[in-house]
Scaffold this motif. Structure first.
Motif, PDB file in Angstrom:
ATOM      1  N   VAL A 212       0.747  -1.052   0.031  1.00  0.00           N
ATOM      2  CA  VAL A 212      -0.011   0.047   0.086  1.00  0.00           C
ATOM      3  C   VAL A 212       0.822   1.392   0.195  1.00  0.00           C
ATOM      4  O   VAL A 212       1.920   1.486   0.877  1.00  0.00           O
ATOM      5  CB  VAL A 212      -0.853   0.113   1.244  1.00  0.00           C
ATOM      6  N   LEU A 213       0.580   2.063  -1.040  1.00  0.00           N
ATOM      7  CA  LEU A 213       1.379   3.367  -1.065  1.00  0.00           C
ATOM      8  C   LEU A 213       0.358   4.626  -0.966  1.00  0.00           C
ATOM      9  O   LEU A 213      -0.475   4.530  -1.259  1.00  0.00           O
ATOM     10  CB  LEU A 213       2.132   3.496  -2.418  1.00  0.00           C
ATOM     11  N   GLY A 214       0.993   5.810  -0.806  1.00  0.00           N
ATOM     12  CA  GLY A 214       0.146   6.906  -0.912  1.00  0.00           C
ATOM     13  C   GLY A 214       0.985   8.081  -0.149  1.00  0.00           C
ATOM     14  O   GLY A 214       1.961   7.710   0.610  1.00  0.00           O
ATOM     15  N   GLU A 215       0.805   9.389  -0.586  1.00  0.00           N
ATOM     16  CA  GLU A 215       1.493  10.399   0.339  1.00  0.00           C
ATOM     17  C   GLU A 215       0.973  10.457   1.710  1.00  0.00           C
ATOM     18  O   GLU A 215      -0.012   9.761   2.085  1.00  0.00           O
ATOM     19  CB  GLU A 215       1.104  11.879  -0.370  1.00  0.00           C
ATOM     20  N   SER A 216       1.911  11.031   2.323  1.00  0.00           N
ATOM     21  CA  SER A 216       1.640  11.418   3.701  1.00  0.00           C
ATOM     22  C   SER A 216       0.246  11.976   4.095  1.00  0.00           C
ATOM     23  O   SER A 216      -0.161  12.764   3.415  1.00  0.00           O
ATOM     24  CB  SER A 216       2.691  12.262   4.375  1.00  0.00           C
ATOM     25  N   LYS A 220      -3.488   5.752   4.542  1.00  0.00           N
ATOM     26  CA  LYS A 220      -2.999   4.046   4.489  1.00  0.00           C
ATOM     27  C   LYS A 220      -2.860   3.437   5.567  1.00  0.00           C
ATOM     28  O   LYS A 220      -3.309   2.316   6.011  1.00  0.00           O
ATOM     29  CB  LYS A 220      -1.976   4.107   3.462  1.00  0.00           C
ATOM     30  N   SER A 221      -2.013   4.313   6.640  1.00  0.00           N
ATOM     31  CA  SER A 221      -1.777   3.703   7.796  1.00  0.00           C
ATOM     32  C   SER A 221      -3.087   3.486   8.761  1.00  0.00           C
ATOM     33  O   SER A 221      -3.387   2.682   9.471  1.00  0.00           O
ATOM     34  CB  SER A 221      -0.818   4.334   8.661  1.00  0.00           C
ATOM     35  N   THR A 222      -3.996   4.601   8.486  1.00  0.00           N
ATOM     36  CA  THR A 222      -5.164   4.659   9.461  1.00  0.00           C
ATOM     37  C   THR A 222      -5.994   3.261   8.841  1.00  0.00           C
ATOM     38  O   THR A 222      -6.655   2.625   9.649  1.00  0.00           O
ATOM     39  CB  THR A 222      -5.940   5.879   9.130  1.00  0.00           C
ATOM     40  N   PHE A 223      -6.025   3.143   7.757  1.00  0.00           N
ATOM     41  CA  PHE A 223      -6.627   2.102   7.129  1.00  0.00           C
ATOM     42  C   PHE A 223      -6.177   0.462   7.950  1.00  0.00           C
ATOM     43  O   PHE A 223      -6.933  -0.176   8.131  1.00  0.00           O
ATOM     44  CB  PHE A 223      -6.792   1.942   5.540  1.00  0.00           C
ATOM     45  N   LEU A 224      -4.740   0.370   7.728  1.00  0.00           N
ATOM     46  CA  LEU A 224      -4.211  -0.489   8.350  1.00  0.00           C
ATOM     47  C   LEU A 224      -4.585  -0.722   9.996  1.00  0.00           C
ATOM     48  O   LEU A 224      -5.125  -1.967  10.308  1.00  0.00           O
ATOM     49  CB  LEU A 224      -2.657  -0.384   8.250  1.00  0.00           C
ATOM     50  N   ALA A 336       2.568  -4.742   8.240  1.00  0.00           N
ATOM     51  CA  ALA A 336       4.106  -3.970   8.423  1.00  0.00           C
ATOM     52  C   ALA A 336       3.792  -2.572   8.021  1.00  0.00           C
ATOM     53  O   ALA A 336       3.542  -2.318   6.659  1.00  0.00           O
ATOM     54  CB  ALA A 336       5.177  -4.985   7.479  1.00  0.00           C
ATOM     55  N   ASP A 337       3.981  -1.553   8.904  1.00  0.00           N
ATOM     56  CA  ASP A 337       3.808  -0.143   8.531  1.00  0.00           C
ATOM     57  C   ASP A 337       5.369   0.561   8.460  1.00  0.00           C
ATOM     58  O   ASP A 337       6.055   0.417   9.455  1.00  0.00           O
ATOM     59  CB  ASP A 337       3.164   0.411   9.878  1.00  0.00           C
ATOM     60  N   GLU A 338       5.936   0.662   7.310  1.00  0.00           N
ATOM     61  CA  GLU A 338       6.981   1.236   6.969  1.00  0.00           C
ATOM     62  C   GLU A 338       8.281   0.359   7.582  1.00  0.00           C
ATOM     63  O   GLU A 338       8.903   0.957   8.652  1.00  0.00           O
ATOM     64  CB  GLU A 338       7.091   2.910   7.275  1.00  0.00           C
ATOM     65  N   PRO A 339       8.251  -0.798   7.474  1.00  0.00           N
ATOM     66  CA  PRO A 339       9.143  -1.832   8.287  1.00  0.00           C
ATOM     67  C   PRO A 339      10.835  -1.350   7.661  1.00  0.00           C
ATOM     68  O   PRO A 339      11.750  -1.810   8.553  1.00  0.00           O
ATOM     69  CB  PRO A 339       9.006  -3.223   7.751  1.00  0.00           C
ATOM     70  N   THR A 340      11.021  -0.679   6.719  1.00  0.00           N
ATOM     71  CA  THR A 340      12.336  -0.453   6.299  1.00  0.00           C
ATOM     72  C   THR A 340      12.705   1.057   6.106  1.00  0.00           C
ATOM     73  O   THR A 340      13.761   1.460   5.750  1.00  0.00           O
ATOM     74  CB  THR A 340      12.716  -0.997   4.796  1.00  0.00           C
ATOM     75  N   ALA A 341      11.696   2.105   6.828  1.00  0.00           N
ATOM     76  CA  ALA A 341      11.963   3.464   6.590  1.00  0.00           C
ATOM     77  C   ALA A 341      13.211   3.829   7.484  1.00  0.00           C
ATOM     78  O   ALA A 341      13.844   4.799   6.944  1.00  0.00           O
ATOM     79  CB  ALA A 341      11.100   4.089   7.227  1.00  0.00           C
ATOM     80  N   ALA A 342      13.723   3.096   8.680  1.00  0.00           N
ATOM     81  CA  ALA A 342      14.742   3.822   9.281  1.00  0.00           C
ATOM     82  C   ALA A 342      16.032   2.988   9.007  1.00  0.00           C
ATOM     83  O   ALA A 342      17.027   2.970   9.537  1.00  0.00           O
ATOM     84  CB  ALA A 342      14.410   3.660  10.722  1.00  0.00           C
ATOM     85  N   LEU A 343      15.955   1.952   8.058  1.00  0.00           N
ATOM     86  CA  LEU A 343      17.296   1.361   7.679  1.00  0.00           C
ATOM     87  C   LEU A 343      17.656   1.716   6.478  1.00  0.00           C
ATOM     88  O   LEU A 343      17.259   2.269   5.467  1.00  0.00           O
ATOM     89  CB  LEU A 343      16.750  -0.275   7.434  1.00  0.00           C
ATOM     90  N   LEU A 365       0.841 -10.842   3.779  1.00  0.00           N
ATOM     91  CA  LEU A 365       1.396  -9.901   4.390  1.00  0.00           C
ATOM     92  C   LEU A 365       0.775  -8.511   3.675  1.00  0.00           C
ATOM     93  O   LEU A 365       0.777  -8.376   2.587  1.00  0.00           O
ATOM     94  CB  LEU A 365       3.008  -9.976   3.962  1.00  0.00           C
ATOM     95  N   VAL A 366       0.413  -7.456   4.499  1.00  0.00           N
ATOM     96  CA  VAL A 366       0.151  -6.149   4.154  1.00  0.00           C
ATOM     97  C   VAL A 366       1.210  -5.182   4.620  1.00  0.00           C
ATOM     98  O   VAL A 366       1.198  -5.064   5.738  1.00  0.00           O
ATOM     99  CB  VAL A 366      -1.432  -5.788   4.431  1.00  0.00           C
ATOM    100  N   MET A 367       1.990  -4.413   3.498  1.00  0.00           N
ATOM    101  CA  MET A 367       2.847  -3.603   3.911  1.00  0.00           C
ATOM    102  C   MET A 367       2.755  -2.338   3.355  1.00  0.00           C
ATOM    103  O   MET A 367       2.215  -2.093   2.309  1.00  0.00           O
ATOM    104  CB  MET A 367       4.230  -4.260   3.414  1.00  0.00           C
TER     105      MET A 367
END
Length: 406
Positions: A212-216, A220-224, A336-343, A365-367
């Motif tokens: 799932v993508l989209g601008e801030s 998308k995270s609210t739906f998750l 998984a909500d932004e699991p690689t954002a800090a890596l 898996l829903v990412m």
């Protein structure tokens, strides 16, 4: 030259330039259709792709619009796409108001069809599928000029890229384990109301990797959080394996999360005074039939770091512990909500490879991510925009995590 003709030529030129740059038919049609949607103000647009069966079935490969069409299909002669594919002749039903077509309307749950066109996508030696557009956002009707542009786009893309796509195996969905309909979410701040979700319709299918993508701020995270049982929708409903979840008690939602859902977040949320193995055992005590904690750590490549504390692990290793922690519950779904954002890149690929193994083992898996490159490994890609699902792509060429580059 009239302004209408000039606009038509300009649109055709943009689309043909996009096709010339594309590497696959999917890319050509997605980007070309996006131009058509913008310039001709289409409410919905669908690419129907034929499979390679002896008697072909048409399945949606990409679409723009408010409905989730993933599970829809057309056999030869059925519905506008099936008729167009069988006859290789366009259908131009430009004004339905005086001549409704119940069979075509029945293909859609939430769209009231007022104007529709469907055109074939044919290469030099084979018929690849068709393109369908529905309604104009300004309330008007498609014109013959609009459909001419659509026909030129479909023909140009199919001829240019036919050989690249001829033998691509289609992904087909299994059963839907989550079905969301009309999900809205509003947040009240004094007299101000912020509508984050405005009517989301989306299924999640068993065993898929859905990105799932989209601008801030697009929702998308609210739906998750809503389908994960951590937040409640303002209106609408969702079901899990056929059970309605929107009106459940807080205790029932807790049980739903505990038994069925694994969560992976950007922040690892590990207990700092517990080892990797102890972090997993803490979760294992909460469920009836946990996975062996040591096996879970081995699955994510940490068999030799079971006794390490979070402070002794790198960021990527901590994230893999969080993946193993989610697996211990034997969940039916992992969110998984932004699991690689800090890596960094190398660590991200390690984490994505671990998630890829999770999906191959049978977990859904829903990412959520901002990273466009990650979409290449997905079965489906959903793009949110302004509180709605705006685009859905069924990926005919998913790649391994190790093939991603950014």
């Amino acid at each position: 030259m009239s302004p209408e003709t000039l606009h038509q030529f300009k649109t055709i030129g943009e689309i043909q330039s996009c096709i010339a740059r594309a590497d696959t038919l999917g890319q050509a049609l997605r980007e070309g259709l996006a131009i058509f949607v913008r310039e001709c103000k289409a409410e919905a647009a669908i690419i129907w792709r034929a499979d390679n069966a002896e008697v072909p079935t048409l399945r949606p490969m990409f679409w723009v619009g408010p409905e989730d069409l993933t599970s829809r299909s057309h056999v030869l002669g059925e519905g506008a796409p099936g008729r167009v594919f069988a006859t290789q002749k366009s259908e131009r039903r430009l004004a339905f108001a005086a001549d409704p077509d119940p069979a075509t309307q029945a293909d859609f749950e939430t769209i009231d069809i007022k104007s529709m066109a469907c055109v074939p996508a044919s290469g030099k030696t084979s018929n690849l599928g068709c393109l369908q557009v529905i309604n104009k956002t300004d309330g008007g009707y498609f014109t013959d000029d609009d459909v001419d542009v659509l026909e030129i786009m479909a023909m140009s893309a199919a001829i240019a890229l036919e050989d690249n796509e001829k033998f691509a195996a289609p992904w087909t969905p299994s059963r839907a384990i989550i079905e969301a309909r009309g999900i809205t979410r509003e947040f009240q701040n004094g007299d101000d109301v912020t509508r984050v979700l405005k009517g989301v319709n989306l299924n999640v299918y068993d065993g898929e990797l859905l990105v799932v993508l989209g601008e801030s701020g697009c929702g998308k995270s609210t739906f998750l959080n809503i389908i994960g049982g951590m937040d409640r929708a303002t209106s609408g409903s969702f079901t899990f394996e056929g059970k309605e979840m929107s009106q459940t008690t807080q205790a029932e939602l807790t049980e739903y999360r505990r038994k069925n859902i694994g969560f992976i977040f950007q922040s690892y949320n590990l207990m700092p005074n517990l080892t990797a193995l102890q972090n997993l055992r803490l979760i294992a005590e909460l469920v009836d039939d946990p996975m062996d904690c040591e096996d879970a750590l081995r699955l994510v490549g940490l068999g030799d770091r079971m006794g390490s504390y979070p402070s002794q692990l790198s960021g990527g290793q901590q994230q893999r512990v969080s993946i193993a922690r989610a697996l211990v519950k034997r969940p039916k779904l992992i969110f998984a909500d932004e699991p690689t954002a800090a890596l960094d890149y190398t660590t991200s690929i390690d984490v994505l490879s671990a998630l890829e193994e999770v999906v191959h083992a049978g977990t859904t898996l829903v990412m959520v991510t901002h990273n466009e490159e990650i979409t290449r490994m997905a079965d489906r890609v959903v793009r949110f925009r302004n509180g709605y699902t705006h685009e859905v792509t069924v990926n005919r060429h998913p790649v391994h995590a190790t093939d991603l580059v950014w």
